[in-house]
Design a protein around this motif. Structure first.
Motif, PDB file in Angstrom:
ATOM      1  N   PHE A 250      57.794  36.060  12.484  1.00 36.53           N
ATOM      2  CA  PHE A 250      57.008  36.318  13.693  1.00 36.53           C
ATOM      3  C   PHE A 250      57.027  35.118  14.641  1.00 36.53           C
ATOM      4  CE2 PHE A 250      52.947  36.283  15.990  1.00 36.53           C
ATOM      5  CZ  PHE A 250      52.933  37.553  16.542  1.00 36.53           C
ATOM      6  N   SER A 251      56.959  33.890  14.083  1.00 39.42           N
ATOM      7  CA  SER A 251      56.871  32.690  14.912  1.00 39.42           C
ATOM      8  C   SER A 251      58.164  32.402  15.672  1.00 39.42           C
ATOM      9  CB  SER A 251      56.505  31.475  14.053  1.00 39.42           C
ATOM     10  OG  SER A 251      57.502  31.238  13.077  1.00 39.42           O
ATOM     11  N   SER A 252      59.285  32.951  15.218  1.00 43.45           N
ATOM     12  CA  SER A 252      60.559  32.739  15.922  1.00 43.45           C
ATOM     13  C   SER A 252      61.006  33.975  16.679  1.00 43.45           C
ATOM     14  CB  SER A 252      61.646  32.311  14.927  1.00 43.45           C
ATOM     15  OG  SER A 252      61.862  33.327  13.967  1.00 43.45           O
ATOM     16  N   ASP A 253      60.120  34.995  16.766  1.00 45.39           N
ATOM     17  CA  ASP A 253      60.424  36.216  17.503  1.00 45.39           C
ATOM     18  C   ASP A 253      61.733  36.833  17.012  1.00 45.39           C
ATOM     19  OD1 ASP A 253      60.002  38.226  19.325  1.00 45.39           O
ATOM     20  OD2 ASP A 253      60.983  37.184  20.982  1.00 45.39           O
ATOM     21  N   SER A 254      61.854  36.942  15.678  1.00 44.97           N
ATOM     22  CA  SER A 254      63.065  37.494  15.065  1.00 44.97           C
ATOM     23  C   SER A 254      62.728  38.728  14.239  1.00 44.97           C
ATOM     24  CB  SER A 254      63.743  36.454  14.177  1.00 44.97           C
ATOM     25  OG  SER A 254      64.171  35.349  14.937  1.00 44.97           O
ATOM     26  N   VAL A 255      63.729  39.533  14.030  1.00 51.18           N
ATOM     27  CA  VAL A 255      63.594  40.793  13.298  1.00 51.18           C
ATOM     28  C   VAL A 255      64.389  40.697  11.999  1.00 51.18           C
ATOM     29  CG1 VAL A 255      64.113  43.269  13.354  1.00 51.18           C
ATOM     30  CG2 VAL A 255      63.281  42.126  15.408  1.00 51.18           C
ATOM     31  N   LEU A 256      63.862  41.275  10.946  1.00 53.97           N
ATOM     32  CA  LEU A 256      64.578  41.383   9.674  1.00 53.97           C
ATOM     33  C   LEU A 256      64.941  42.838   9.420  1.00 53.97           C
ATOM     34  CD1 LEU A 256      62.827  39.058   7.047  1.00 53.97           C
ATOM     35  CD2 LEU A 256      65.077  38.791   8.092  1.00 53.97           C
ATOM     36  N   LEU A 257      66.187  43.050   9.084  1.00 53.68           N
ATOM     37  CA  LEU A 257      66.669  44.370   8.670  1.00 53.68           C
ATOM     38  C   LEU A 257      67.001  44.288   7.186  1.00 53.68           C
ATOM     39  CD1 LEU A 257      67.761  47.271   9.241  1.00 53.68           C
ATOM     40  CD2 LEU A 257      69.959  46.192   9.757  1.00 53.68           C
ATOM     41  N   ARG A 258      66.380  45.129   6.396  1.00 58.00           N
ATOM     42  CA  ARG A 258      66.595  45.126   4.944  1.00 58.00           C
ATOM     43  C   ARG A 258      67.110  46.488   4.491  1.00 58.00           C
ATOM     44  NH1 ARG A 258      61.310  44.939   2.328  1.00 58.00           N
ATOM     45  NH2 ARG A 258      61.498  47.217   2.284  1.00 58.00           N
ATOM     46  N   ALA A 259      68.128  46.464   3.655  1.00 54.11           N
ATOM     47  CA  ALA A 259      68.664  47.699   3.082  1.00 54.11           C
ATOM     48  C   ALA A 259      68.803  47.527   1.578  1.00 54.11           C
ATOM     49  CB  ALA A 259      70.009  48.050   3.701  1.00 54.11           C
ATOM     50  N   THR A 260      68.447  48.560   0.818  1.00 55.76           N
ATOM     51  CA  THR A 260      68.561  48.516  -0.638  1.00 55.76           C
ATOM     52  C   THR A 260      69.120  49.844  -1.152  1.00 55.76           C
ATOM     53  OG1 THR A 260      66.298  49.349  -1.029  1.00 55.76           O
ATOM     54  CG2 THR A 260      66.579  46.965  -0.796  1.00 55.76           C
ATOM     55  N   TRP A 261      69.825  49.759  -2.267  1.00 59.05           N
ATOM     56  CA  TRP A 261      70.354  50.964  -2.922  1.00 59.05           C
ATOM     57  C   TRP A 261      70.424  50.704  -4.413  1.00 59.05           C
ATOM     58  CZ3 TRP A 261      75.964  53.147  -3.151  1.00 59.05           C
ATOM     59  CH2 TRP A 261      75.929  54.501  -3.526  1.00 59.05           C
ATOM     60  N   ARG A 262      69.756  51.504  -5.197  1.00 58.02           N
ATOM     61  CA  ARG A 262      69.731  51.331  -6.651  1.00 58.02           C
ATOM     62  C   ARG A 262      70.706  52.314  -7.309  1.00 58.02           C
ATOM     63  NH1 ARG A 262      66.830  48.895 -10.430  1.00 58.02           N
ATOM     64  NH2 ARG A 262      65.409  48.018  -8.878  1.00 58.02           N
ATOM     65  N   ILE A 263      71.615  51.768  -8.109  1.00 61.05           N
ATOM     66  CA  ILE A 263      72.619  52.604  -8.775  1.00 61.05           C
ATOM     67  C   ILE A 263      72.828  52.127 -10.213  1.00 61.05           C
ATOM     68  CG2 ILE A 263      73.863  53.161  -6.651  1.00 61.05           C
ATOM     69  CD1 ILE A 263      75.982  51.101  -7.515  1.00 61.05           C
ATOM     70  N   GLY A 264      73.397  52.988 -11.010  1.00 61.14           N
ATOM     71  CA  GLY A 264      73.797  52.655 -12.375  1.00 61.14           C
ATOM     72  C   GLY A 264      74.667  53.761 -12.922  1.00 61.14           C
ATOM     73  N   HIS A 265      75.436  53.466 -13.953  1.00 62.03           N
ATOM     74  CA  HIS A 265      76.294  54.487 -14.555  1.00 62.03           C
ATOM     75  C   HIS A 265      76.528  54.154 -16.021  1.00 62.03           C
ATOM     76  CE1 HIS A 265      79.374  51.392 -13.719  1.00 62.03           C
ATOM     77  NE2 HIS A 265      80.002  51.922 -14.759  1.00 62.03           N
ATOM     78  N   VAL A 266      76.994  55.148 -16.743  1.00 63.29           N
ATOM     79  CA  VAL A 266      77.392  54.956 -18.128  1.00 63.29           C
ATOM     80  C   VAL A 266      78.547  55.903 -18.420  1.00 63.29           C
ATOM     81  CG1 VAL A 266      75.800  56.678 -19.089  1.00 63.29           C
ATOM     82  CG2 VAL A 266      76.541  54.763 -20.498  1.00 63.29           C
ATOM     83  N   VAL A 267      79.483  55.449 -19.233  1.00 64.30           N
ATOM     84  CA  VAL A 267      80.608  56.287 -19.661  1.00 64.30           C
ATOM     85  C   VAL A 267      80.232  56.920 -20.993  1.00 64.30           C
ATOM     86  CG1 VAL A 267      83.048  56.345 -20.293  1.00 64.30           C
ATOM     87  CG2 VAL A 267      82.256  54.828 -18.450  1.00 64.30           C
ATOM     88  N   VAL A 268      80.044  58.221 -21.003  1.00 68.21           N
ATOM     89  CA  VAL A 268      79.602  58.894 -22.230  1.00 68.21           C
ATOM     90  C   VAL A 268      80.773  59.290 -23.120  1.00 68.21           C
ATOM     91  CG1 VAL A 268      77.451  59.706 -21.212  1.00 68.21           C
ATOM     92  CG2 VAL A 268      79.484  61.130 -21.030  1.00 68.21           C
ATOM     93  N   ARG A 269      81.951  59.457 -22.543  1.00 64.93           N
ATOM     94  CA  ARG A 269      83.126  59.807 -23.339  1.00 64.93           C
ATOM     95  C   ARG A 269      84.306  58.946 -22.869  1.00 64.93           C
ATOM     96  NH1 ARG A 269      81.630  64.249 -26.233  1.00 64.93           N
ATOM     97  NH2 ARG A 269      80.079  65.655 -25.316  1.00 64.93           N
ATOM     98  N   PRO A 270      84.401  57.707 -23.349  1.00 69.39           N
ATOM     99  CA  PRO A 270      85.446  56.799 -22.860  1.00 69.39           C
ATOM    100  C   PRO A 270      86.869  57.273 -23.139  1.00 69.39           C
ATOM    101  CG  PRO A 270      84.265  55.847 -24.734  1.00 69.39           C
ATOM    102  CD  PRO A 270      83.494  57.050 -24.313  1.00 69.39           C
ATOM    103  N   ASN A 271      87.071  58.071 -24.180  1.00 69.88           N
ATOM    104  CA  ASN A 271      88.428  58.524 -24.473  1.00 69.88           C
ATOM    105  C   ASN A 271      88.914  59.618 -23.524  1.00 69.88           C
ATOM    106  OD1 ASN A 271      86.835  60.609 -25.448  1.00 69.88           O
ATOM    107  ND2 ASN A 271      88.102  60.960 -27.273  1.00 69.88           N
ATOM    108  N   ARG A 272      88.085  59.956 -22.536  1.00 68.99           N
ATOM    109  CA  ARG A 272      88.503  60.910 -21.501  1.00 68.99           C
ATOM    110  C   ARG A 272      88.770  60.212 -20.167  1.00 68.99           C
ATOM    111  NH1 ARG A 272      84.627  66.221 -22.750  1.00 68.99           N
ATOM    112  NH2 ARG A 272      85.038  66.278 -25.013  1.00 68.99           N
ATOM    113  N   ILE A 273      88.833  58.882 -20.207  1.00 67.46           N
ATOM    114  CA  ILE A 273      89.190  58.078 -19.041  1.00 67.46           C
ATOM    115  C   ILE A 273      90.383  57.221 -19.414  1.00 67.46           C
ATOM    116  CG2 ILE A 273      88.439  56.236 -17.483  1.00 67.46           C
ATOM    117  CD1 ILE A 273      85.621  57.238 -17.769  1.00 67.46           C
ATOM    118  N   GLY A 274      91.347  57.119 -18.518  1.00 71.12           N
ATOM    119  CA  GLY A 274      92.536  56.329 -18.798  1.00 71.12           C
ATOM    120  C   GLY A 274      92.792  55.285 -17.723  1.00 71.12           C
ATOM    121  N   LYS A 275      93.451  54.218 -18.113  1.00 71.55           N
ATOM    122  CA  LYS A 275      93.861  53.198 -17.152  1.00 71.55           C
ATOM    123  C   LYS A 275      95.342  52.916 -17.328  1.00 71.55           C
ATOM    124  CE  LYS A 275      92.560  49.257 -20.099  1.00 71.55           C
ATOM    125  NZ  LYS A 275      91.742  48.012 -20.196  1.00 71.55           N
TER     126      LYS A 275
END
Length: 283
Positions: A250-275
């Motif tokens: 407030f004292s510097s007459d500035s604005v803050l923009l904040r963005a957040t995104w919560r994510i997570g994952h798990v591989v339940v069957r790894p033998n069905r994914i290949g690299k």
């Protein structure tokens, strides 16, 4: 009547809004949305999503009148732990009010969050205990099938798909980095031909391999690729939250923009994914 200070009677500066967006609307290029099964959402580092899944028992033929053996399917579960991706931007009030600044900032934040989410989904290192999030990326997940190195044909990829299908996978997408896709597009139909294996002439090669769509993203390590069955990867994805405040600076007459995104994952069957990897130029 007693005076009461409340949000309905206060100006907007005293009750800054928080804007919530569906992630698919503002982050359409996030790989976790395109290539996993979204099971729900969660808020906070401590809670987790419990993913229930079945390991099927075998069925059998039984003669008429005979006792049918009892099946013993395995009722299993995996936990999805989530982490929050954030970005905080400070900007003067004068600049924030310039035409187009707010929209450009929003787009910049969306791109930054998408890039970080994609890197986490594909190549995040495993968390060091006692931390449980962010989850290890798909490339580093133990138990996925390593198809080997691809040279000048699609044989390695063909064999990998067959192995995954033999593991009851239904492959849905192939992930490649830009350099890996470039090398695959250079593959020729023969050593004495200039015609490319994936497309000829000046027409660009459609982003498909062996009937599967190809998603090209720089989060995939150079000259590497993944074959995914999106049913084998279960995720938790929260809304994208965007807030603007004039109070912190407030004292510097500035604005803050904040963005957040919560994510997570798990591989339940790894033998069905290949690299797989693609031979690098000059090798």
């Amino acid at each position: 009547m007693t005076f009461l200070v409340s949000t309905p009677t206060s100006d907007a500066a005293w009750r800054p809004d928080v804007t919530v967006f569906a992630p698919g609307e503002v982050l359409p290029n996030a790989l976790i949305l395109q290539t996993s099964t979204v099971a729900g959402q969660i808020d906070g580092d401590a809670p987790s999503v419990r993913v229930a899944f079945l390991d099927d028992d075998d069925a059998q033929f039984t003669a008429e009148g005979s006792e049918i053996p009892e099946a013993e399917p395995d009722l299993a579960e995996q936990l999805i732990h989530t982490a929050k991706i954030t970005q905080l931007v400070r900007i003067t009030n004068e600049q924030y009010n310039q035409t187009g600044t707010a929209n450009q900032l929003s787009e910049s934040v969306a791109r930054a969050i998408t890039r970080r989410a994609n890197t986490a989904f594909v190549a995040e290192p495993a968390p060091v205990g006692p931390a449980v999030a962010p989850a290890v990326g798909l490339i580093g997940t133990s138990g996925i099938v390593d198809g080997g190195v691809m040279f000048d044909s699609l044989d390695v990829l063909t064999d990998l798909l067959a192995t995954l299908q033999n593991n009851l996978a239904i492959p849905s997408v192939i992930l490649l980095g830009p350099l890996g896709w470039s090398e695959m597009r250079k593959m020729k139909v023969g050593t004495s031909y200039n015609q490319t294996l994936l497309g000829a002439g000046t027409a660009d090669a459609e982003q498909r391999l062996l009937g599967l769509p190809v998603v090209v993203d720089p989060s995939v390590p150079d000259y590497s690729g993944l074959v995914l069955d999106k049913r084998a990867v279960v995720s938790a994805v929260g809304p994208v939250r965007v807030a603007v405040s004039e109070h912190a600076f407030f004292s510097s007459d500035s604005v803050l923009l904040r963005a957040t995104w919560r994510i997570g994952h798990v591989v339940v069957r790894p033998n069905r994914i290949g690299k797989f990897t693609i031979v690098t130029p000059g090798s």
